[in-house]
Design a protein around this motif. Structure first.
Motif, PDB file in Angstrom:
ATOM      1  N   ASN A   1      50.055  28.785  51.705  1.00  0.00           N
ATOM      2  CA  ASN A   1      49.523  28.476  50.471  1.00  0.00           C
ATOM      3  C   ASN A   1      48.605  30.102  49.916  1.00  0.00           C
ATOM      4  OD1 ASN A   1      47.914  27.807  48.084  1.00  0.00           O
ATOM      5  ND2 ASN A   1      47.946  25.792  48.373  1.00  0.00           N
ATOM      6  N   TRP A   2      49.375  30.648  49.486  1.00  0.00           N
ATOM      7  CA  TRP A   2      48.409  32.029  48.886  1.00  0.00           C
ATOM      8  C   TRP A   2      47.215  32.226  48.140  1.00  0.00           C
ATOM      9  CZ3 TRP A   2      49.648  36.095  51.851  1.00  0.00           C
ATOM     10  CH2 TRP A   2      50.894  36.264  52.633  1.00  0.00           C
ATOM     11  N   SER A   3      47.058  31.206  47.481  1.00  0.00           N
ATOM     12  CA  SER A   3      45.767  31.161  46.511  1.00  0.00           C
ATOM     13  C   SER A   3      44.874  30.041  46.964  1.00  0.00           C
ATOM     14  CB  SER A   3      46.271  30.844  45.105  1.00  0.00           C
ATOM     15  OG  SER A   3      46.705  29.471  45.015  1.00  0.00           O
ATOM     16  N   SER A   4      45.138  29.439  48.176  1.00  0.00           N
ATOM     17  CA  SER A   4      44.270  28.296  48.788  1.00  0.00           C
ATOM     18  C   SER A   4      42.806  28.623  48.930  1.00  0.00           C
ATOM     19  CB  SER A   4      44.727  27.669  49.785  1.00  0.00           C
ATOM     20  OG  SER A   4      43.652  26.612  50.342  1.00  0.00           O
ATOM     21  N   TYR A   5      42.563  29.853  49.720  1.00  0.00           N
ATOM     22  CA  TYR A   5      41.305  30.165  50.251  1.00  0.00           C
ATOM     23  C   TYR A   5      40.546  30.795  48.847  1.00  0.00           C
ATOM     24  CZ  TYR A   5      37.296  32.727  52.039  1.00  0.00           C
ATOM     25  OH  TYR A   5      35.992  33.278  52.394  1.00  0.00           O
ATOM     26  N   ALA A   6      41.198  31.833  47.922  1.00  0.00           N
ATOM     27  CA  ALA A   6      40.775  32.529  47.065  1.00  0.00           C
ATOM     28  C   ALA A   6      40.265  31.624  45.932  1.00  0.00           C
ATOM     29  CB  ALA A   6      41.803  33.721  46.380  1.00  0.00           C
ATOM     30  N   THR A   7      41.012  30.527  45.471  1.00  0.00           N
ATOM     31  CA  THR A   7      40.337  29.608  44.479  1.00  0.00           C
ATOM     32  C   THR A   7      39.147  28.464  44.960  1.00  0.00           C
ATOM     33  OG1 THR A   7      42.350  28.087  45.102  1.00  0.00           O
ATOM     34  CG2 THR A   7      42.696  29.684  43.333  1.00  0.00           C
ATOM     35  N   SER A   8      39.095  28.483  46.228  1.00  0.00           N
ATOM     36  CA  SER A   8      38.039  27.733  46.722  1.00  0.00           C
ATOM     37  C   SER A   8      36.807  28.136  46.843  1.00  0.00           C
ATOM     38  CB  SER A   8      38.607  27.032  48.182  1.00  0.00           C
ATOM     39  OG  SER A   8      38.383  28.026  48.914  1.00  0.00           O
ATOM     40  N   ILE A   9      36.456  29.745  46.754  1.00  0.00           N
ATOM     41  CA  ILE A   9      35.145  30.126  46.980  1.00  0.00           C
ATOM     42  C   ILE A   9      34.721  30.575  45.683  1.00  0.00           C
ATOM     43  CG2 ILE A   9      35.758  30.517  49.196  1.00  0.00           C
ATOM     44  CD1 ILE A   9      36.007  33.609  48.251  1.00  0.00           C
ATOM     45  N   LYS A  10      33.674  30.685  45.561  1.00  0.00           N
ATOM     46  CA  LYS A  10      32.706  31.485  44.271  1.00  0.00           C
ATOM     47  C   LYS A  10      32.870  32.988  44.501  1.00  0.00           C
ATOM     48  CE  LYS A  10      29.250  27.973  43.562  1.00  0.00           C
ATOM     49  NZ  LYS A  10      27.729  27.820  43.584  1.00  0.00           N
ATOM     50  N   LYS A  11      33.076  33.845  43.254  1.00  0.00           N
ATOM     51  CA  LYS A  11      33.198  34.868  43.198  1.00  0.00           C
ATOM     52  C   LYS A  11      32.219  35.701  44.025  1.00  0.00           C
ATOM     53  CE  LYS A  11      35.571  35.291  38.848  1.00  0.00           C
ATOM     54  NZ  LYS A  11      35.447  35.934  37.540  1.00  0.00           N
ATOM     55  N   PHE A  12      32.570  36.807  45.031  1.00  0.00           N
ATOM     56  CA  PHE A  12      31.537  37.782  45.387  1.00  0.00           C
ATOM     57  C   PHE A  12      30.970  38.759  44.104  1.00  0.00           C
ATOM     58  CE2 PHE A  12      34.247  36.979  49.182  1.00  0.00           C
ATOM     59  CZ  PHE A  12      33.515  36.129  49.646  1.00  0.00           C
ATOM     60  N   PRO A  13      29.797  39.563  44.330  1.00  0.00           N
ATOM     61  CA  PRO A  13      29.521  40.550  43.505  1.00  0.00           C
ATOM     62  C   PRO A  13      30.566  41.634  43.353  1.00  0.00           C
ATOM     63  CG  PRO A  13      28.163  40.176  45.248  1.00  0.00           C
ATOM     64  CD  PRO A  13      29.114  39.292  45.438  1.00  0.00           C
ATOM     65  N   GLY A  14      30.386  42.546  42.482  1.00  0.00           N
ATOM     66  CA  GLY A  14      31.178  43.690  42.496  1.00  0.00           C
ATOM     67  C   GLY A  14      31.883  43.627  40.927  1.00  0.00           C
ATOM     68  N   GLU A  15      31.750  42.877  40.215  1.00  0.00           N
ATOM     69  CA  GLU A  15      32.616  43.042  38.700  1.00  0.00           C
ATOM     70  C   GLU A  15      31.577  44.038  37.933  1.00  0.00           C
ATOM     71  OE1 GLU A  15      35.318  40.924  37.198  1.00  0.00           O
ATOM     72  OE2 GLU A  15      35.609  41.869  39.301  1.00  0.00           O
ATOM     73  N   LYS A  16      30.545  44.308  38.050  1.00  0.00           N
ATOM     74  CA  LYS A  16      29.410  44.927  37.112  1.00  0.00           C
ATOM     75  C   LYS A  16      29.936  46.465  37.262  1.00  0.00           C
ATOM     76  CE  LYS A  16      25.613  44.653  40.014  1.00  0.00           C
ATOM     77  NZ  LYS A  16      26.128  43.552  40.843  1.00  0.00           N
ATOM     78  N   ASP A  17      30.240  47.070  38.232  1.00  0.00           N
ATOM     79  CA  ASP A  17      30.514  48.397  38.554  1.00  0.00           C
ATOM     80  C   ASP A  17      32.014  48.746  38.534  1.00  0.00           C
ATOM     81  OD1 ASP A  17      30.748  47.402  41.155  1.00  0.00           O
ATOM     82  OD2 ASP A  17      29.704  49.054  41.852  1.00  0.00           O
ATOM     83  N   ALA A  18      32.922  47.863  38.299  1.00  0.00           N
ATOM     84  CA  ALA A  18      34.158  47.841  38.172  1.00  0.00           C
ATOM     85  C   ALA A  18      34.681  49.327  37.327  1.00  0.00           C
ATOM     86  CB  ALA A  18      35.042  46.660  37.778  1.00  0.00           C
ATOM     87  N   PHE A  19      35.846  49.832  37.740  1.00  0.00           N
ATOM     88  CA  PHE A  19      36.375  50.985  37.046  1.00  0.00           C
ATOM     89  C   PHE A  19      37.822  51.081  36.850  1.00  0.00           C
ATOM     90  CE2 PHE A  19      35.670  52.653  41.138  1.00  0.00           C
ATOM     91  CZ  PHE A  19      36.815  53.236  41.269  1.00  0.00           C
ATOM     92  N   LEU A  20      38.666  51.684  36.099  1.00  0.00           N
ATOM     93  CA  LEU A  20      39.943  51.510  36.026  1.00  0.00           C
ATOM     94  C   LEU A  20      40.619  52.924  36.847  1.00  0.00           C
ATOM     95  CD1 LEU A  20      40.659  50.430  32.337  1.00  0.00           C
ATOM     96  CD2 LEU A  20      40.544  48.962  34.576  1.00  0.00           C
ATOM     97  N   GLY A  21      41.800  52.501  37.290  1.00  0.00           N
ATOM     98  CA  GLY A  21      42.190  53.814  37.898  1.00  0.00           C
ATOM     99  C   GLY A  21      43.850  53.612  38.097  1.00  0.00           C
ATOM    100  N   ALA A  22      44.910  54.617  38.300  1.00  0.00           N
ATOM    101  CA  ALA A  22      46.163  54.350  38.127  1.00  0.00           C
ATOM    102  C   ALA A  22      46.566  54.424  39.905  1.00  0.00           C
ATOM    103  CB  ALA A  22      46.643  55.363  37.270  1.00  0.00           C
ATOM    104  N   VAL A  23      47.462  53.607  40.112  1.00  0.00           N
ATOM    105  CA  VAL A  23      48.282  53.476  41.285  1.00  0.00           C
ATOM    106  C   VAL A  23      49.646  53.703  40.657  1.00  0.00           C
ATOM    107  CG1 VAL A  23      49.195  52.619  43.470  1.00  0.00           C
ATOM    108  CG2 VAL A  23      46.883  52.181  42.801  1.00  0.00           C
ATOM    109  N   ARG A  24      50.285  54.883  41.101  1.00  0.00           N
ATOM    110  CA  ARG A  24      51.516  55.307  40.308  1.00  0.00           C
ATOM    111  C   ARG A  24      51.036  55.530  38.876  1.00  0.00           C
ATOM    112  NH1 ARG A  24      56.474  54.996  43.339  1.00  0.00           N
ATOM    113  NH2 ARG A  24      55.900  55.622  45.567  1.00  0.00           N
ATOM    114  N   ARG A  25      51.827  54.457  38.102  1.00  0.00           N
ATOM    115  CA  ARG A  25      51.590  54.371  36.593  1.00  0.00           C
ATOM    116  C   ARG A  25      51.022  53.206  36.104  1.00  0.00           C
ATOM    117  NH1 ARG A  25      57.088  56.783  34.275  1.00  0.00           N
ATOM    118  NH2 ARG A  25      57.022  59.106  35.135  1.00  0.00           N
ATOM    119  N   ASP A  26      50.520  52.319  37.528  1.00  0.00           N
ATOM    120  CA  ASP A  26      49.861  51.093  37.108  1.00  0.00           C
ATOM    121  C   ASP A  26      48.454  50.976  36.948  1.00  0.00           C
ATOM    122  OD1 ASP A  26      52.323  49.790  37.321  1.00  0.00           O
ATOM    123  OD2 ASP A  26      52.263  49.322  39.563  1.00  0.00           O
ATOM    124  N   ILE A  27      47.648  50.533  36.141  1.00  0.00           N
ATOM    125  CA  ILE A  27      46.448  50.488  35.982  1.00  0.00           C
ATOM    126  C   ILE A  27      45.613  49.407  36.540  1.00  0.00           C
ATOM    127  CG2 ILE A  27      44.401  50.841  34.255  1.00  0.00           C
ATOM    128  CD1 ILE A  27      46.573  52.981  34.214  1.00  0.00           C
TER     129      ILE A  27
END
Length: 241
Positions: free
Chosen positions: A64-90
Motif C-alpha cells: 500500500n504505497w500511501s499507507s505510511y505517508a498518509t498516517s503521519i503528520k508533515k515534517f518541517p521543510g515547506e517554508k524554504d522550498a524552491f522550484l527546479g527542473a529535472v529534465r523539463r519537469d518542475i
C-alpha cells in the motif's frame, strides 16, 4: 513466436539524448542491467524471467504505497522550498541542510516524507528532497507522481535536477515515502557511478523505501516513481477508428 517464447526489448543507447542505460527488472530486483555514458557502443542484455512470478512463494506481497505517508503528520521543510527542473519537469525541492533530519515536500496532491542520516556530509555536496505531481513529456504526455532524494550537480541550488554521476556522501539510513494516488510505484536507488543497489534497500508493505544497513557507496538518488495511467493525455498521433 513459434517456439512459445516471448521477446521483451527495450531502450536505445544514445548518449547525446541521455539514453545511457537499460535493464531487465522484476519485482525481486534487476536481473541484468548496463550503464554507459562514455561510448556509443550497444549492449545486448539477456535474462530468463519467470512467466508467472506471482505463483512463486517468494513473490513479494502487495504494497500500500500511501499507507505510511498518509498516517503521519508533515515534517518541517515547506517554508524554504524552491522550484527546479529535472529534465523539463518542475519539481518542488527542499535542501537537506543538516547531517540528519526529517523533511516533507509537497506538490499538488503529493506529499513526500524523508527521514535520513548521513554518515559523512561533504561541504561540497548539496542534497534535496523533491516532489513532482503532473504531466511529463512534450509530445506524448503521461502522468507522474515522483518523490526523490537527489544530489545536486553543484552547491548552487539552481543545478538541482541536472544529471549527476558521482557523489561522496554516504547515508547511515534513509526512509522515503509519499501520498501516492496510485499502486503503480517503481523504486530506484542509484549509487555513485550510476550503479544500482540491489539487496541494499527494501520497500516496506506500508510504502516506505528504506536502506537496510546504510549505503555501501555514496548516494546519487533514491526515488519513487508513481504512474497515474488514468490521468495520461490521449496519444496525439492516435486517432480513434
Amino acid at each position: 513466436m513459434g517456439m512459445g517464447v516471448n521477446l521483451l526489448s527495450a531502450n536505445t543507447h544514445n548518449v547525446s539524448q541521455a539514453m545511457t542505460g537499460s535493464g531487465l527488472f522484476t519485482p525481486q530486483g534487476p536481473t541484468t542491467y548496463h550503464y554507459d555514458s562514455e561510448t556509443e557502443e550497444g549492449r545486448l542484455l539477456l535474462a530468463e524471467l519467470s512467466a508467472h512470478p506471482r505463483l512463486s512463494p517468494t513473490f513479494p506481497p502487495a504494497i500500500n504505497w500511501s499507507s505510511y505517508a498518509t498516517s503521519i503528520k508533515k515534517f518541517p521543510g515547506e517554508k524554504d522550498a524552491f522550484l527546479g527542473a529535472v529534465r523539463r519537469d518542475i519539481f518542488t525541492f527542499s535542501e537537506l541542510r543538516q547531517k540528519s533530519g526529517n523533511y516533507t515536500v509537497c506538490q499538488g496532491d503529493l506529499c513526500c516524507h524523508l527521514m535520513y542520516q548521513m554518515s559523512n556530509k561533504s561541504k561540497e555536496e548539496v542534497y534535496v528532497l523533491g516532489a513532482f505531481d503532473g504531466l511529463h513529456g512534450s509530445v506524448i504526455k503521461y502522468y507522474w507522481q515522483i518523490c526523490t532524494l537527489l544530489k545536486c550537480k553543484s552547491t548552487d541550488p539552481n543545478t538541482c535536477g541536472q544529471p549527476v554521476e558521482m557523489a561522496q556522501t554516504r547515508f547511515e539510513m534513509f526512509s522515503l515515502s509519499g501520498t501516492f494516488g496510485t499502486n503503480y510505484v517503481f523504486p530506484e536507488v542509484l549509487y555513485s557511478g550510476v550503479q544500482l543497489a540491489p539487496g541494499e534497500f527494501e520497500v516496506v508493505h506500508d510504502g516506505r523505501l528504506r536502506s537496510k544497513h546504510g549505503t555501501s557507496k555514496p548516494l546519487i538518488t533514491a526515488t519513487l516513481f508513481g504512474r497515474l495511467y488514468e490521468k495520461d493525455l490521449p496519444h496525439p498521433l492516435r486517432t480513434s477508428p
